[in-house]
Design a protein around this motif. Structure first.
Motif, PDB file in Angstrom:
ATOM      1  N   ASN A   1      16.331  22.953  51.512  1.00 23.43           N
ATOM      2  CA  ASN A   1      17.203  23.050  50.348  1.00 23.43           C
ATOM      3  C   ASN A   1      16.578  23.968  49.291  1.00 23.43           C
ATOM      4  O   ASN A   1      17.204  24.895  48.781  1.00 23.43           O
ATOM      5  CB  ASN A   1      17.439  21.637  49.788  1.00 23.43           C
ATOM      6  CG  ASN A   1      18.385  21.583  48.585  1.00 23.43           C
ATOM      7  OD1 ASN A   1      18.828  20.533  48.200  1.00 23.43           O
ATOM      8  ND2 ASN A   1      18.697  22.717  47.964  1.00 23.43           N
TER       9      ASN A   1
ATOM     10  N   ARG B   1      22.883   6.196  34.929  1.00 23.73           N
ATOM     11  CA  ARG B   1      21.814   5.834  35.855  1.00 23.73           C
ATOM     12  C   ARG B   1      20.558   6.665  35.548  1.00 23.73           C
ATOM     13  O   ARG B   1      19.438   6.160  35.557  1.00 23.73           O
ATOM     14  CB  ARG B   1      22.272   6.099  37.287  1.00 23.73           C
ATOM     15  CG  ARG B   1      21.349   5.516  38.354  1.00 23.73           C
ATOM     16  CD  ARG B   1      21.843   5.823  39.752  1.00 23.73           C
ATOM     17  NE  ARG B   1      21.691   7.226  40.110  1.00 23.73           N
ATOM     18  CZ  ARG B   1      20.536   7.768  40.499  1.00 23.73           C
ATOM     19  NH1 ARG B   1      19.460   7.039  40.600  1.00 23.73           N
ATOM     20  NH2 ARG B   1      20.476   9.048  40.795  1.00 23.73           N
ATOM     21  N   LEU B   2      20.761   7.952  35.249  1.00 22.16           N
ATOM     22  CA  LEU B   2      19.628   8.821  34.960  1.00 22.16           C
ATOM     23  C   LEU B   2      18.949   8.451  33.640  1.00 22.16           C
ATOM     24  O   LEU B   2      17.729   8.502  33.513  1.00 22.16           O
ATOM     25  CB  LEU B   2      20.087  10.277  34.944  1.00 22.16           C
ATOM     26  CG  LEU B   2      20.441  10.765  36.349  1.00 22.16           C
ATOM     27  CD1 LEU B   2      21.298  12.000  36.304  1.00 22.16           C
ATOM     28  CD2 LEU B   2      19.186  11.016  37.158  1.00 22.16           C
TER      29      LEU B   2
ATOM     30  N   LEU C   1      15.018  16.988  43.064  1.00 18.20           N
ATOM     31  CA  LEU C   1      15.664  17.116  44.364  1.00 18.20           C
ATOM     32  C   LEU C   1      16.297  15.796  44.769  1.00 18.20           C
ATOM     33  O   LEU C   1      17.134  15.742  45.636  1.00 18.20           O
ATOM     34  CB  LEU C   1      14.647  17.569  45.421  1.00 18.20           C
ATOM     35  CG  LEU C   1      14.205  19.018  45.296  1.00 18.20           C
ATOM     36  CD1 LEU C   1      12.995  19.298  46.161  1.00 18.20           C
ATOM     37  CD2 LEU C   1      15.332  19.972  45.659  1.00 18.20           C
ATOM     38  N   ILE C   2      15.872  14.728  44.119  1.00 15.54           N
ATOM     39  CA  ILE C   2      16.491  13.428  44.407  1.00 15.54           C
ATOM     40  C   ILE C   2      17.580  13.160  43.377  1.00 15.54           C
ATOM     41  O   ILE C   2      18.727  13.011  43.698  1.00 15.54           O
ATOM     42  CB  ILE C   2      15.444  12.292  44.368  1.00 15.54           C
ATOM     43  CG1 ILE C   2      14.435  12.498  45.496  1.00 15.54           C
ATOM     44  CG2 ILE C   2      16.135  10.946  44.515  1.00 15.54           C
ATOM     45  CD1 ILE C   2      13.165  11.706  45.324  1.00 15.54           C
ATOM     46  N   ALA C   3      17.195  13.150  42.125  1.00 15.98           N
ATOM     47  CA  ALA C   3      18.160  12.881  41.061  1.00 15.98           C
ATOM     48  C   ALA C   3      18.953  14.145  40.809  1.00 15.98           C
ATOM     49  O   ALA C   3      18.484  15.054  40.170  1.00 15.98           O
ATOM     50  CB  ALA C   3      17.434  12.455  39.801  1.00 15.98           C
ATOM     51  N   LEU C   4      20.146  14.181  41.317  1.00 17.47           N
ATOM     52  CA  LEU C   4      20.966  15.374  41.287  1.00 17.47           C
ATOM     53  C   LEU C   4      21.134  15.992  39.911  1.00 17.47           C
ATOM     54  O   LEU C   4      21.252  15.317  38.923  1.00 17.47           O
ATOM     55  CB  LEU C   4      22.357  15.043  41.817  1.00 17.47           C
ATOM     56  CG  LEU C   4      22.435  14.639  43.278  1.00 17.47           C
ATOM     57  CD1 LEU C   4      23.861  14.326  43.633  1.00 17.47           C
ATOM     58  CD2 LEU C   4      21.889  15.739  44.144  1.00 17.47           C
ATOM     59  N   PHE C   5      21.187  17.247  39.885  1.00 19.41           N
ATOM     60  CA  PHE C   5      21.463  18.134  38.735  1.00 19.41           C
ATOM     61  C   PHE C   5      20.869  17.723  37.395  1.00 19.41           C
ATOM     62  O   PHE C   5      21.429  17.971  36.370  1.00 19.41           O
ATOM     63  CB  PHE C   5      22.948  18.403  38.432  1.00 19.41           C
ATOM     64  CG  PHE C   5      24.003  17.762  39.249  1.00 19.41           C
ATOM     65  CD1 PHE C   5      25.046  17.128  38.642  1.00 19.41           C
ATOM     66  CD2 PHE C   5      23.980  17.862  40.629  1.00 19.41           C
ATOM     67  CE1 PHE C   5      26.066  16.579  39.391  1.00 19.41           C
ATOM     68  CE2 PHE C   5      25.003  17.302  41.373  1.00 19.41           C
ATOM     69  CZ  PHE C   5      26.046  16.657  40.749  1.00 19.41           C
ATOM     70  N   ILE C   6      19.724  17.134  37.418  1.00 16.61           N
ATOM     71  CA  ILE C   6      19.369  16.543  36.144  1.00 16.61           C
ATOM     72  C   ILE C   6      18.087  17.119  35.548  1.00 16.61           C
ATOM     73  O   ILE C   6      17.158  17.412  36.245  1.00 16.61           O
ATOM     74  CB  ILE C   6      19.252  15.020  36.303  1.00 16.61           C
ATOM     75  CG1 ILE C   6      18.959  14.384  34.982  1.00 16.61           C
ATOM     76  CG2 ILE C   6      18.229  14.669  37.326  1.00 16.61           C
ATOM     77  CD1 ILE C   6      20.073  14.533  34.051  1.00 16.61           C
ATOM     78  N   ILE C   7      18.115  17.304  34.288  1.00 14.92           N
ATOM     79  CA  ILE C   7      16.929  17.743  33.577  1.00 14.92           C
ATOM     80  C   ILE C   7      16.775  16.730  32.455  1.00 14.92           C
ATOM     81  O   ILE C   7      17.480  16.781  31.473  1.00 14.92           O
ATOM     82  CB  ILE C   7      17.134  19.127  32.960  1.00 14.92           C
ATOM     83  CG1 ILE C   7      17.547  20.119  34.039  1.00 14.92           C
ATOM     84  CG2 ILE C   7      15.882  19.606  32.264  1.00 14.92           C
ATOM     85  CD1 ILE C   7      18.264  21.306  33.494  1.00 14.92           C
TER      86      ILE C   7
ATOM     87  N   VAL D   1      20.984  20.210  46.278  1.00 12.49           N
ATOM     88  CA  VAL D   1      20.793  20.605  44.879  1.00 12.49           C
ATOM     89  C   VAL D   1      20.938  22.113  44.769  1.00 12.49           C
ATOM     90  O   VAL D   1      20.282  22.863  45.486  1.00 12.49           O
ATOM     91  CB  VAL D   1      19.406  20.178  44.377  1.00 12.49           C
ATOM     92  CG1 VAL D   1      19.222  20.554  42.917  1.00 12.49           C
ATOM     93  CG2 VAL D   1      19.224  18.685  44.549  1.00 12.49           C
ATOM     94  N   PHE D   2      21.807  22.551  43.872  1.00 10.82           N
ATOM     95  CA  PHE D   2      21.983  23.981  43.652  1.00 10.82           C
ATOM     96  C   PHE D   2      20.824  24.555  42.854  1.00 10.82           C
ATOM     97  O   PHE D   2      20.228  23.858  42.029  1.00 10.82           O
ATOM     98  CB  PHE D   2      23.264  24.242  42.847  1.00 10.82           C
ATOM     99  CG  PHE D   2      24.527  24.118  43.646  1.00 10.82           C
ATOM    100  CD1 PHE D   2      24.626  24.678  44.909  1.00 10.82           C
ATOM    101  CD2 PHE D   2      25.623  23.467  43.110  1.00 10.82           C
ATOM    102  CE1 PHE D   2      25.811  24.581  45.629  1.00 10.82           C
ATOM    103  CE2 PHE D   2      26.807  23.365  43.826  1.00 10.82           C
ATOM    104  CZ  PHE D   2      26.892  23.931  45.089  1.00 10.82           C
TER     105      PHE D   2
END
Lengths: 352, 196
Positions: free
Chosen positions: A54, A317-318, B184-190, B117-118
């Motif tokens: 990926n 969740r985040l 890479l686990i928690a999508l699109f997040i910063i 993940v993009f």
């Protein structure tokens, strides 16, 4: 979550090299089989490999022109018989971010304003529905983006001496330049005077710290005296952010990266050193939910985050995994009049 | 799953279904480049990938009235692009050695579209991660991904062996993956936490 975090991360150098050879297209038939066997060995191996791949695939930089590609696709779209020209028309307004989902335009009738010049003007009022935002084109060509739940009142036609609009809530303004006819945005807290600029105003009702953020040009911030702009408070320069503390009456100006204040017009939520109240306020607007914060403990955490089209559940969740908070959701209740109450999220400290 | 969909995205999709071309434009601009890169990972051919992604968007528009998106728009688009990219390879497999290897070893070429993940979602953190890893590893990674050089070309340019390039690349991806693990686990997040 936990199993992934604790997953064996080293993979071993030998496997990493096998993967690197594969990704670079260097593998022999034998190596391909070896790698395949390793991946099939366990779920963790498979996940490890997928993440490496990926990262590798996603980070390739190839020259792509999105605009060209979009035009190509648009040309292939078959015009629909009943509305042939709509697409061309839409292209002209392609810069527009949003067509309002729901605009309520209310004919306001004659203004009660004592201003001679505008006494005969009729007004429009636009309200952006909750959970969405609206774009308004004003009679002088200026543009306003209205955030969720905000309202803007403006005359059908501006008079010759000034351009006055009334804002409650949050709006992003792109004012057409006209030096001789100033543009005035009156809010419940202050008036912003501009000639041709870009700026964002937050002035929700019952809001502790209404603010103005200037993107381009200059604006003057004036006091409201009985609904009319009067004394000059200050001028703002580009990248300055003025906030007004309604409790102490103090004005505070900061120079900072201003994007977070109007990222909402791009559909983004941007937090930079913001506390949970600000985070909650923004989420509440964007997702049309009520948010209640319980306990003072969690107010000391500061957040730095960028959210783009995150589902609400994912976003919460985040927040939860990155700070010691937890939340619960109160399902909408049926009200006696047959409608439902808004969805509500309660955020509380998870440490006690 | 549909209740998890962002209301913003829901609104966009709702507009799309109602033939709002502005919504289509927003979706296109947001996903096009990332999807081309994703497809390129399968086809290894830029023109094909661009055509594939454009085609997927064209279909998205044409079929908008019967659109069924169960999880998220992103995952829907990824799935469509993946299927089309693999189809494309099937056609190419007669003349193309890479394509036939890929079709023979699906495990090596699969993508987890639900968790993909993009790059645009990683961008900021990617830069930071690149600065954290040893410069000699970052250098070869950059040459491969940004300048599109193959291992042989990198070796020649740096005056090192292909074997050394491979070792450095393997170190680079492995360290980057480690740095970016959470993203890479928690999508699109910063998301970072700050204390006073």
């Amino acid at each position: 979550m936990l199993t992934e975090r604790n997953m064996n991360t080293s993979g071993s150098d030998q496997i990493d090299q096998l993967i690197a050879r594969f990704l670079g297209g260097q593998s022999t038939a034998e190596e391909i089989q070896q790698l395949e066997l390793w991946i099939k060995e366990s779920d963790n191996n498979r996940k490890y490999f997928l993440q490496m791949k990926n990262l590798w695939d996603a980070s390739v930089q190839i020259p792509v022109s999105t605009d060209k590609a979009l035009n190509k696709v648009i040309q292939k779209i078959k015009p629909e018989p009943t509305r042939i020209s709509i697409w061309q028309f839409m292209q002209k307004v392609a810069a527009i971010l949003f067509i309002p989902l729901l605009i309520t335009a209310i004919w306001m009738g004659l203004s009660k304003s004592s201003d001679n010049n505008s006494s005969a003007l009729s007004y429009h009022q636009v309200v952006a529905a909750f959970g969405t935002f609206s774009k308004v084109d004003l009679p002088d060509g200026s543009k306003v983006w209205l955030n969720s739940g905000s309202s803007l009142r403006y005359p059908e036609k501006f008079n010759t001496s000034n351009r006055v609009v009334y804002l409650i809530g949050e709006g992003y303004f792109e004012v057409n330049a006209n030096k001789s006819v100033p543009f005035l945005v009156t809010t419940p807290y202050f008036t912003v005077k501009a000639t041709g600029t870009k700026f964002n105003i937050r002035a929700e009702r019952n809001f502790r710290s209404p603010s103005v953020t200037l993107v381009e040009g200059t604006v003057a911030i004036q006091k409201n005296v009985a609904g009319q702009p009067k004394d000059l408070i200050t001028y703002l320069k580009p990248s300055q952010h003025l906030s007004y503390d309604t409790l102490t009456g103090h004005f505070n100006i900061q120079t900072e990266d201003t994007y977070k204040h109007f990222a909402w017009i791009d559909g983004k939520l941007v937090f930079r050193n913001d506390n949970i109240s600000e985070v909650a306020r923004r989420i509440s607007l964007q997702y049309n939910v009520d948010i209640e914060i319980r306990g003072n403990e969690i107010k000391k955490y500061r957040y730095r985050a960028t959210f783009e089209s995150e589902p609400l559940g994912e976003l919460l969740r985040l927040l939860k995994i990155s700070s010691p908070i937890d939340y619960l959701e109160v399902k909408p209740k049926a009200l006696p009049d047959g409608t439902f109450s808004r969805r509500k999220i309660i955020i509380f400290s998870s440490t006690n | 799953m549909s209740d998890l969909m962002a209301s913003y995205e829901k609104i966009l999709i709702g507009k799309l279904i109602n033939s709002d071309q502005t919504a289509f434009t927003i979706i296109f601009k947001r996903y096009y480049e990332d999807l081309v890169r994703f497809s390129f990972g399968i086809t290894r051919h830029q023109d094909s990938s661009e055509e594939i992604v454009q085609d997927v968007f064209l279909k998205l528009w044409e079929n908008r009235s019967k659109l069924e998106i169960h999880y998220s728009l992103k995952s829907y688009l990824l799935k469509s692009v993946q299927n089309k990219s693999i189809d494309n390879l099937r056609h190419a497999s007669i003349t193309n050695a890479y394509a036939s290897i890929m079709l023979e070893h699906p495990v090596l070429f699969e993508n987890d579209t639900e968790n993909y993940v993009f790059f645009s979602e990683l961008a900021n953190n990617f830069q930071q991660a690149m600065e954290k890893i040893p410069a000699q590893y970052a250098e070869v990674f950059r040459m491969s991904r940004l300048e599109s050089l193959n291992y042989q070309e990198i070796a020649t340019k740096l005056g090192i062996s292909v074997r050394t390039v491979e070792v450095r690349i393997s170190k680079a991806i492995s360290l980057l993956r480690n740095e970016l693990k959470d993203f890479l686990i928690a999508l699109f997040i910063i998301l970072q936490l700050f204390h006073y």
